[in-house]
Design an enzyme around this catalytic site. Structure first.
Site, PDB file in Angstrom:
ATOM      1  N   HIS A 174      -1.267  -9.850  -5.443  1.00  0.00           N
ATOM      2  CA  HIS A 174      -1.781 -10.181  -4.116  1.00  0.00           C
ATOM      3  C   HIS A 174      -3.253 -10.584  -4.156  1.00  0.00           C
ATOM      4  CE1 HIS A 174      -3.114  -5.827  -3.771  1.00  0.00           C
ATOM      5  NE2 HIS A 174      -4.128  -6.434  -3.177  1.00  0.00           N
TER       6      HIS A 174
ATOM      7  N   ASP B 198       3.678  -6.626  -8.172  1.00  0.00           N
ATOM      8  CA  ASP B 198       2.312  -6.855  -7.713  1.00  0.00           C
ATOM      9  C   ASP B 198       1.309  -6.875  -8.864  1.00  0.00           C
ATOM     10  OD1 ASP B 198       0.321  -7.478  -5.978  1.00  0.00           O
ATOM     11  OD2 ASP B 198       0.196  -5.518  -5.002  1.00  0.00           O
TER      12      ASP B 198
ATOM     13  N   SER C 147      -8.697  -3.680  -5.145  1.00  0.00           N
ATOM     14  CA  SER C 147      -7.388  -4.031  -5.693  1.00  0.00           C
ATOM     15  C   SER C 147      -7.542  -4.762  -7.015  1.00  0.00           C
ATOM     16  CB  SER C 147      -6.624  -4.927  -4.712  1.00  0.00           C
ATOM     17  OG  SER C 147      -6.283  -4.222  -3.556  1.00  0.00           O
TER      18      SER C 147
END
Length: 365
Positions: free
Chosen positions: A103, A134, A217
């Site tokens: 992402h 992911d 992230s």
């Protein structure tokens, strides 16, 4: 921010919470208390409290341990910019491969990567993205001298209560380091698709007490042995805070999963063996009385796949997998995330109003 749901690995005590992407870390607080009616025995002032030097020694040792980890690992954590988006990544090898979240890269194919050691941004290109877990790998087009790969640890040995440091670029604050502990292991978490999320359902995740901030992230969750135990990916949202971050609930993809996926991408340019269980169906959530989710309608079964071999057909409505009730596609994905290819599980389903059960040997996604 990306939303998601979590499910406890023990289905009979399942809980759900909203999730968003990004992970920072919170301060670890230690405290104690006294109680009871017993009066303390008088002691001299020297005996009543440790000296300043004695009290400072453990704190100094811990501080030195933190600083050692930061010095060894932070140079391996990079900032990734896609144009409008910003995230983090971890240098995976000396050839310039960097692992991050799917992402974070989104639909981009080229990136600017800034090293924690400073200097001008470097150009990088996408090797491959694997949204189902992911994870993604990008590669620097011009590998700088002195590039330092991170060391990845054994996430199977991670223990609850273990001190961890989160390293990344929360809110664009480059090379930030914060602390927390491992709160739980073995969590199954589903990410949302809002704002570019992949909607991935990921099993065996590490839960940490870290605070939540977008930009972390793809960074590193590191133990005091200076080894990466996970890639921070998702964080909880507290509805009572107006969809703001819920303090102390963050999730990281375990290092074992990161290595498995990254090694395949680097070797083959794609994921060839996911290690993820699959029923071999295409389905959709159906609604029952009161418009409440009531199961997963099988739209199509893969020819020769696990479901077809067990007698499940298009038009059936799956209501359970193993001991887990299934009311939505998300619930089915979460139940499958805790299983492995080759596992045999009972699948409960309805066919023209009749309840049935099939024993299905799971395939691979």
């Amino acid at each position: 921010m990306k939303r998601a749901e979590t499910m406890d690995p023990h289905p009979r005590h399942a809980t759900r919470t909203t999730i968003v992407a990004g992970l920072c870390a919170a301060t670890l607080l230690l405290g104690g208390c006294t109680g009871g009616e017993e009066k303390p025995t008088p002691r001299s002032p020297a005996a009543a409290a440790p000296s300043a030097a004695t009290a400072a020694a453990p704190a100094g040792d811990l501080q030195a341990a933190y600083q050692k980890v930061v010095k060894e690992v932070l140079p391996s954590v990079v900032q990734i910019t896609t144009g409008r988006e910003l995230g983090s990544g971890v240098v995976y090898d000396a050839q310039g491969h960097v692992v991050t979240n799917a992402h974070v890269v989104g639909d981009a194919r080229e990136f600017r990567v800034t090293l924690a050691t400073g200097g001008s941004p470097h150009t990088a290109r996408l090797v491959s993205s694997y949204p189902e877990q992911d994870l993604a790998v990008i590669k620097l087009t011009d590998v700088p001298q002195g590039l330092r790969p991170a060391a990845f640890g054994d996430s199977g040995r991670v223990e609850v209560g273990q001190i961890v440091l989160a390293m990344g670029n929360p809110l664009g604050l480059s090379s930030s380091v914060t602390q927390g502990i491992v709160s739980a292991v073995g969590r199954t978490v589903s990410g949302g698709r809002e704002d570019g999320g992949t909607g991935a359902t990921i099993g065996n995740m590490v839960q940490t007490s870290a605070a939540i901030n977008p930009g972390n992230s793809g960074g590193a969750l590191v133990g005091l042995d200076s080894k990466v135990i996970g890639i921070p990916t998702l964080a909880a949202v507290d509805p009572t805070l107006g969809e703001g971050p819920a303090p102390g609930i963050g999730f990281a993809i375990p290092a074992s999963t990161v290595r498995t996926i990254a090694d395949q991408i680097i070797r083959s340019g794609r994921v060839t063996e996911s290690g993820r269980a699959a029923l071999g169906i295409t389905g959709r959530t159906v609604l029952g009385e009161g418009f409440a989710p009531a199961g997963v309608a099988v739209v199509e079964v893969a020819r020769g796949g696990p479901a077809q071999r067990a007698g499940v057909a298009a038009g059936d409505v799956i209501t359970g997998l193993g001991e887990t009730d299934v009311a939505t596609m998300s619930a089915l994905a979460q139940a499958l995330a805790g299983l492995r290819p080759g596992d045999t599980v009972p699948v409960r389903y309805e066919r023209r109003g009749e309840e049935r059960t099939a024993s299905v040997t799971l395939g691979e996604m």
